[in-house]
Enzyme design. Structure first.
Site, short mmCIF file in Angstrom:
data_model
loop_
_atom_site.label_atom_id
_atom_site.label_comp_id
_atom_site.label_asym_id
_atom_site.label_seq_id
_atom_site.Cartn_x
_atom_site.Cartn_y
_atom_site.Cartn_z
CG HIS A 152 -0.27 0.47 2.47
ND1 HIS A 152 0.46 -0.40 3.23
CD2 HIS A 152 -0.17 1.68 3.07
CE1 HIS A 152 0.97 0.26 4.26
NE2 HIS A 152 0.60 1.52 4.19
C1 UD1 Z 1 -1.78 5.61 5.81
C2 UD1 Z 1 -0.48 6.10 6.45
C3 UD1 Z 1 0.53 4.96 6.52
C4 UD1 Z 1 -0.08 3.73 7.18
C5 UD1 Z 1 -1.38 3.36 6.46
C6 UD1 Z 1 -2.04 2.16 7.09
C7 UD1 Z 1 -0.04 8.47 6.01
C8 UD1 Z 1 0.80 9.43 5.25
N1 UD1 Z 1 0.12 7.19 5.68
O1 UD1 Z 1 -1.49 5.30 4.45
O2 UD1 Z 1 1.65 5.39 7.29
O3 UD1 Z 1 0.85 2.65 7.08
O4 UD1 Z 1 -2.26 4.48 6.50
O5 UD1 Z 1 -3.03 1.61 6.26
O6 UD1 Z 1 -0.79 8.86 6.87
N2 UD1 Z 1 -8.78 5.37 1.08
C9 UD1 Z 1 -10.01 4.80 0.84
N3 UD1 Z 1 -10.68 4.27 1.90
C10 UD1 Z 1 -10.17 4.30 3.17
C11 UD1 Z 1 -8.91 4.86 3.38
C12 UD1 Z 1 -8.23 5.41 2.32
O7 UD1 Z 1 -10.50 4.76 -0.28
O8 UD1 Z 1 -10.84 3.81 4.09
C13 UD1 Z 1 -8.05 5.98 -0.03
C14 UD1 Z 1 -7.77 7.45 0.23
O9 UD1 Z 1 -8.80 8.25 -0.20
C15 UD1 Z 1 -6.49 7.68 -0.53
C16 UD1 Z 1 -5.80 6.32 -0.47
O10 UD1 Z 1 -6.79 5.36 -0.13
O11 UD1 Z 1 -6.75 7.99 -1.87
C17 UD1 Z 1 -4.68 6.31 0.54
O12 UD1 Z 1 -5.14 6.62 1.85
P1 UD1 Z 1 -4.30 7.59 2.82
O13 UD1 Z 1 -5.10 7.89 4.00
O14 UD1 Z 1 -3.74 8.71 2.01
O15 UD1 Z 1 -3.02 6.78 3.28
P2 UD1 Z 1 -2.67 5.24 3.36
O16 UD1 Z 1 -2.06 4.81 2.09
O17 UD1 Z 1 -3.80 4.41 3.87
#
Ligand code: UD1
Length: 364
Positions: free
Chosen positions: A210
């Site tokens: 991820h």
């Molecule tokens: C975040 C943390 C990372 C941690 C991870 C655990 C930061 C910078 N990174 O990364 O350190 O290891 O969480 O999982 O804070 N999204 C969804 N549904 C959700 C959550 C996210 O669709 O429930 C999408 C978001 O809109 C975004 C992408 O997934 O486009 C990434 O989510 P984001 O919160 O940016 O960070 P993670 O990659 O989950």
């Protein structure tokens, strides 16, 4: 004593659940403790958030800010403002933050602006790669924290090299051990096999992917996927797909077969997969350690790791993202098997952390 806990992303729900249970135990022993939980909303899909609260016996958040699904800058900025509003109303003695996410940094900045002391769980970890948002988040959070709970001796060394304990008077370092070991030990008894997953026990590879550095560059992503597909021709590869990764795979039009891709799963299912797999392949920080807790060798799809002791003792190999290197690492991996070599605090981290918070405030 009132503590405001800030969380927002998957691994934080698990860590905070372990601490909340210890706070409750101390309360039953007569300590005057009050915990207020703030969920920023960073992870919002039901299987990235709600399922954790449902199955892990974590108290429901007192405040849900609903801030997620936007750019990192906008997300962090909105969180700071909204957390500050909650802190003005709650007036806690401590703000407790976990790990290295945008929610961690936002909680720490909001507290520091109001001169509320910050306790950071998982302090001192370093990848020495400043292009990772997590590295920036953890360095900045450590810098403004008053109580730094280090999961490993190496984390203490990192902080000392940065001058903590010397010039940064007032900040206290404590080698607490790792709360994730406390959680894994507690939840192991509740592990449940994911429904509809047909794989032979102890014969499959558990994989997660991820990190932005792996998903956001289509060439790098496709190299990793190709290597996983090659591994899957020899042994089943189970891949619970983070929403970020699913989207990136769709955008790059990558075909995953014969990898067994499934929806993100709850922690109790993840524990079952960890306990029953043969090997772990991951770019997650948490899963590298959980592989060790469950005595499974791990290939890490990154060029560096914060958990250097796992690599030093050869429980973990850094396989990077180059497909040839991943396959060489997978097929040529010589594992160390002295699983007693590291203890990560022996499952007592939550006790040490809550004990230190009580002592620091005099809430006895
Ligand atoms: C975040 C943390 C990372 C941690 C991870 C655990 C930061 C910078 N990174 O990364 O350190 O290891 O969480 O999982 O804070 N999204 C969804 N549904 C959700 C959550 C996210 O669709 O429930 C999408 C978001 O809109 C975004 C992408 O997934 O486009 C990434 O989510 P984001 O919160 O940016 O960070 P993670 O990659 O989950």
């Amino acid at each position: 004593m009132k503590i405001v806990t800030i969380l927002g992303a998957r691994p934080q729900f698990i860590k905070a659940g372990t601490i909340s249970r210890e706070i409750e135990r101390c309360r039953e022993l007569g300590h005057a403790l009050d915990e207020v939980i703030v969920h920023t909303g960073q992870h919002y899909d039901a299987n990235m958030s709600g399922v954790f609260f449902d199955e892990l016996q974590i108290p429901r958040p007192d405040h849900h800010l609903g801030i997620g699904g936007m750019s990192h800058g906008e997300m962090t900025g909105q969180m700071i403002g909204r957390i500050a509003e909650v802190l003005s109303a709650e007036r806690p003695e401590w703000v407790l933050v976990y790990g290295d996410t945008n929610s961690t940094l936002a909680g720490a900045i909001a507290a520091s602006k109001m001169l509320i002391p910050i306790a950071h769980v998982e302090a001192g970890l370093r990848s020495f790669n400043m292009s990772m948002p997590e590295e920036v988040n953890r360095i900045l959070t450590d810098r403004i924290s008053s109580l730094l709970f280090c999961p490993t001796p190496n984390a203490v060394v990192n902080l000392r090299k940065e001058g903590f304990g010397n010039w940064k008077s007032g900040a206290r370092l404590l080698l607490s051990g790792d709360v994730m070991l406390d959680g894994a030990t507690f939840y192991k008894q509740l592990a449940k096999r994911p429904l509809d997953l047909h794989v032979d026990e102890h014969e499959f590879v558990l994989c997660t992917l991820h990190r932005a550095e792996n998903t956001d560059d289509p060439k790098r992503l496709s190299g990793i996927v190709n290597a996983l597909k090659e591994i899957a021709r020899h042994r089943a590869v189970v891949l619970p797909l983070h929403p970020r990764t699913r989207k990136a795979i769709c955008d790059a039009r990558l075909d995953l077969a014969p990898i067994v891709a499934i929806e993100p799963i709850g922690y109790l299912s993840m524990i079952w997969l960890l306990d029953n797999c043969r090997l772990v392949v991951t770019d997650s920080g948490g899963l590298q350690k959980e592989a060790f807790f469950f005595r499974k060798p791990c290939l890490t799809l990154r060029d560096e790791t914060e958990w250097v002791e796992l690599v030093d003792y050869r429980f973990n190999v850094l396989a990077g993202a180059d497909p040839d290197h991943i396959l060489q690492s997978y097929f040529g991996f010589q594992f160390a098997l002295n699983w007693e070599a590291l203890d990560y605090g022996g499952g007592k981290a939550s006790e040490r952390i809550v004990g230190a918070l009580i002592t620091s405030s005099g809430a006895t």
